[in-house]
Write a protein that holds these residues in place. Sequence first.
Motif, PDB file in Angstrom:
ATOM      1  N   LEU A  43       0.834  -1.207   0.000  1.00  0.00           N
ATOM      2  CA  LEU A  43       0.000   0.000   0.000  1.00  0.00           C
ATOM      3  C   LEU A  43       0.867   1.255   0.000  1.00  0.00           C
ATOM      4  O   LEU A  43       0.576   2.233  -0.699  1.00  0.00           O
ATOM      5  CB  LEU A  43      -0.906   0.018   1.236  1.00  0.00           C
ATOM      6  CG  LEU A  43      -2.278  -0.627   1.060  1.00  0.00           C
ATOM      7  CD1 LEU A  43      -3.067  -0.545   2.365  1.00  0.00           C
ATOM      8  CD2 LEU A  43      -3.056   0.077  -0.058  1.00  0.00           C
ATOM      9  N   LEU A  44       1.940   1.202   0.783  1.00  0.00           N
ATOM     10  CA  LEU A  44       2.885   2.320   0.815  1.00  0.00           C
ATOM     11  C   LEU A  44       3.469   2.546  -0.584  1.00  0.00           C
ATOM     12  O   LEU A  44       3.591   3.685  -1.056  1.00  0.00           O
ATOM     13  CB  LEU A  44       3.997   2.010   1.824  1.00  0.00           C
ATOM     14  CG  LEU A  44       5.014   3.105   2.115  1.00  0.00           C
ATOM     15  CD1 LEU A  44       4.343   4.312   2.725  1.00  0.00           C
ATOM     16  CD2 LEU A  44       6.100   2.582   3.058  1.00  0.00           C
ATOM     17  N   GLY A  45       3.806   1.436  -1.268  1.00  0.00           N
ATOM     18  CA  GLY A  45       4.344   1.533  -2.624  1.00  0.00           C
ATOM     19  C   GLY A  45       3.362   2.187  -3.575  1.00  0.00           C
ATOM     20  O   GLY A  45       3.740   3.058  -4.368  1.00  0.00           O
ATOM     21  N   LEU A  46       2.083   1.804  -3.477  1.00  0.00           N
ATOM     22  CA  LEU A  46       1.063   2.421  -4.345  1.00  0.00           C
ATOM     23  C   LEU A  46       0.947   3.915  -4.061  1.00  0.00           C
ATOM     24  O   LEU A  46       0.810   4.722  -4.982  1.00  0.00           O
ATOM     25  CB  LEU A  46      -0.289   1.738  -4.120  1.00  0.00           C
ATOM     26  CG  LEU A  46      -0.484   0.391  -4.819  1.00  0.00           C
ATOM     27  CD1 LEU A  46      -1.852  -0.199  -4.458  1.00  0.00           C
ATOM     28  CD2 LEU A  46      -0.363   0.538  -6.340  1.00  0.00           C
ATOM     29  N   SER A  47       0.999   4.285  -2.753  1.00  0.00           N
ATOM     30  CA  SER A  47       0.907   5.704  -2.398  1.00  0.00           C
ATOM     31  C   SER A  47       2.077   6.482  -2.981  1.00  0.00           C
ATOM     32  O   SER A  47       1.903   7.585  -3.519  1.00  0.00           O
ATOM     33  CB  SER A  47       0.901   5.887  -0.876  1.00  0.00           C
ATOM     34  OG  SER A  47       0.042   4.963  -0.277  1.00  0.00           O
ATOM     35  N   VAL A  48       3.281   5.906  -2.872  1.00  0.00           N
ATOM     36  CA  VAL A  48       4.472   6.583  -3.417  1.00  0.00           C
ATOM     37  C   VAL A  48       4.325   6.752  -4.930  1.00  0.00           C
ATOM     38  O   VAL A  48       4.605   7.820  -5.480  1.00  0.00           O
ATOM     39  CB  VAL A  48       5.746   5.769  -3.077  1.00  0.00           C
ATOM     40  CG1 VAL A  48       6.940   6.298  -3.857  1.00  0.00           C
ATOM     41  CG2 VAL A  48       6.034   5.812  -1.593  1.00  0.00           C
ATOM     42  N   LEU A  49       3.838   5.702  -5.616  1.00  0.00           N
ATOM     43  CA  LEU A  49       3.650   5.793  -7.070  1.00  0.00           C
ATOM     44  C   LEU A  49       2.605   6.843  -7.424  1.00  0.00           C
ATOM     45  O   LEU A  49       2.732   7.537  -8.433  1.00  0.00           O
ATOM     46  CB  LEU A  49       3.216   4.434  -7.631  1.00  0.00           C
ATOM     47  CG  LEU A  49       4.320   3.406  -7.835  1.00  0.00           C
ATOM     48  CD1 LEU A  49       3.770   2.186  -8.543  1.00  0.00           C
ATOM     49  CD2 LEU A  49       5.472   3.998  -8.641  1.00  0.00           C
ATOM     50  N   PHE A  50       1.569   6.960  -6.585  1.00  0.00           N
ATOM     51  CA  PHE A  50       0.534   7.963  -6.856  1.00  0.00           C
ATOM     52  C   PHE A  50       1.128   9.372  -6.773  1.00  0.00           C
ATOM     53  O   PHE A  50       0.904  10.213  -7.643  1.00  0.00           O
ATOM     54  CB  PHE A  50      -0.639   7.819  -5.882  1.00  0.00           C
ATOM     55  CG  PHE A  50      -1.722   8.822  -6.121  1.00  0.00           C
ATOM     56  CD1 PHE A  50      -2.587   8.687  -7.197  1.00  0.00           C
ATOM     57  CD2 PHE A  50      -1.848   9.926  -5.301  1.00  0.00           C
ATOM     58  CE1 PHE A  50      -3.568   9.634  -7.452  1.00  0.00           C
ATOM     59  CE2 PHE A  50      -2.828  10.879  -5.542  1.00  0.00           C
ATOM     60  CZ  PHE A  50      -3.691  10.732  -6.618  1.00  0.00           C
ATOM     61  N   VAL A  51       1.930   9.615  -5.726  1.00  0.00           N
ATOM     62  CA  VAL A  51       2.526  10.943  -5.550  1.00  0.00           C
ATOM     63  C   VAL A  51       3.535  11.219  -6.666  1.00  0.00           C
ATOM     64  O   VAL A  51       3.510  12.269  -7.311  1.00  0.00           O
ATOM     65  CB  VAL A  51       3.222  11.044  -4.165  1.00  0.00           C
ATOM     66  CG1 VAL A  51       4.037  12.328  -4.075  1.00  0.00           C
ATOM     67  CG2 VAL A  51       2.196  10.978  -3.062  1.00  0.00           C
ATOM     68  N   ALA A  52       4.424  10.253  -6.937  1.00  0.00           N
ATOM     69  CA  ALA A  52       5.496  10.499  -7.905  1.00  0.00           C
ATOM     70  C   ALA A  52       4.971  10.522  -9.334  1.00  0.00           C
ATOM     71  O   ALA A  52       5.468  11.279 -10.170  1.00  0.00           O
ATOM     72  CB  ALA A  52       6.573   9.423  -7.771  1.00  0.00           C
ATOM     73  N   GLY A  53       3.948   9.708  -9.627  1.00  0.00           N
ATOM     74  CA  GLY A  53       3.569   9.528 -11.020  1.00  0.00           C
ATOM     75  C   GLY A  53       2.204  10.048 -11.426  1.00  0.00           C
ATOM     76  O   GLY A  53       1.956  10.234 -12.617  1.00  0.00           O
TER      77      GLY A  53
END
Lengths: 228, 57
Positions: B24-34
């Motif tokens: 979930l943390l990975g998805l959040s990071v991808l949402f912010v970065a991408g």
Amino acid sequence: MFQRLLTCALLAGAGAGLVAAILQLWFVQPVLLHAELYEQGTLTHFGPDAVSAHPELGRLDPVRDGLSVFFSMLTYTGFALLLVAAMALAEERGAAIDGRKGLVWGLAGFAVLHLAPAFSLAPEVPGAAAADVTQRQIWWFATVSAAAVAAGLIAFGKHWIAWVAAVILILAPHAIGAPEPDHFAGPTPPELSALFAARSLGVALAGWLVLGLLAGHVWSRDAADAPE
Amino acid sequence: MSMTDVAARGLTKSRMMPALVVALLGLSVLFVAGHAQTQTLHTAAHDSRHANGFPCH
């Protein structure tokens, strides 16, 4: 366990992100800067005069390129968090994880996060005509999710039905179709668009191979140091 | 149930939650970065989003 997952993901993500960012600055950024000359109207495709294919492009820009490096490292950290979580779950179901096997995980990650969406929504050069961004983002997430489930079914499915389901999941987003623009009115030459898409995918493949290798290696080394 | 089964079940419990939280943390990071479309984020991440193949603007 939580700390081990985070440590592995941060190390592998930062390392692979840095490699990807350097390759992007080297091979992708010049194409992007070139395309922006058309996007901003400095150069005109099919104007009255022939346009040189080798214009003077901007040099390295510390702030702009520094931000790009930071965000690519952040992006690969996001990829790494997903990858390491999947590796941990696979390992407890009997899969062996090391650097060499990590390369296969990297190939799968590239196929899921890049190749699958790019098949219908190619990496966009600045100035390319495109549909509404929110619709494309929704399609992107749906396609990546379907491809991720498909990759899991191919890798760990124990029945041929799993493979059939995987093929359907891979094909469905493209059969349904990605959001497309109503008209092709992008000012950027197709030569630049094609080069941009190919290089973006090539760098992504390299980045994912490094990511899989690093994540697999760090994960297996941590297992030897501290089992849980 | 053998001892191995018991150990495996314990391992499953110990890994499933951390793995889900990290994913979930990975998805959040991808949402912010991408993907997040706030103006500042979009401008700062613009080149990286294009190069990484995210839908940008």
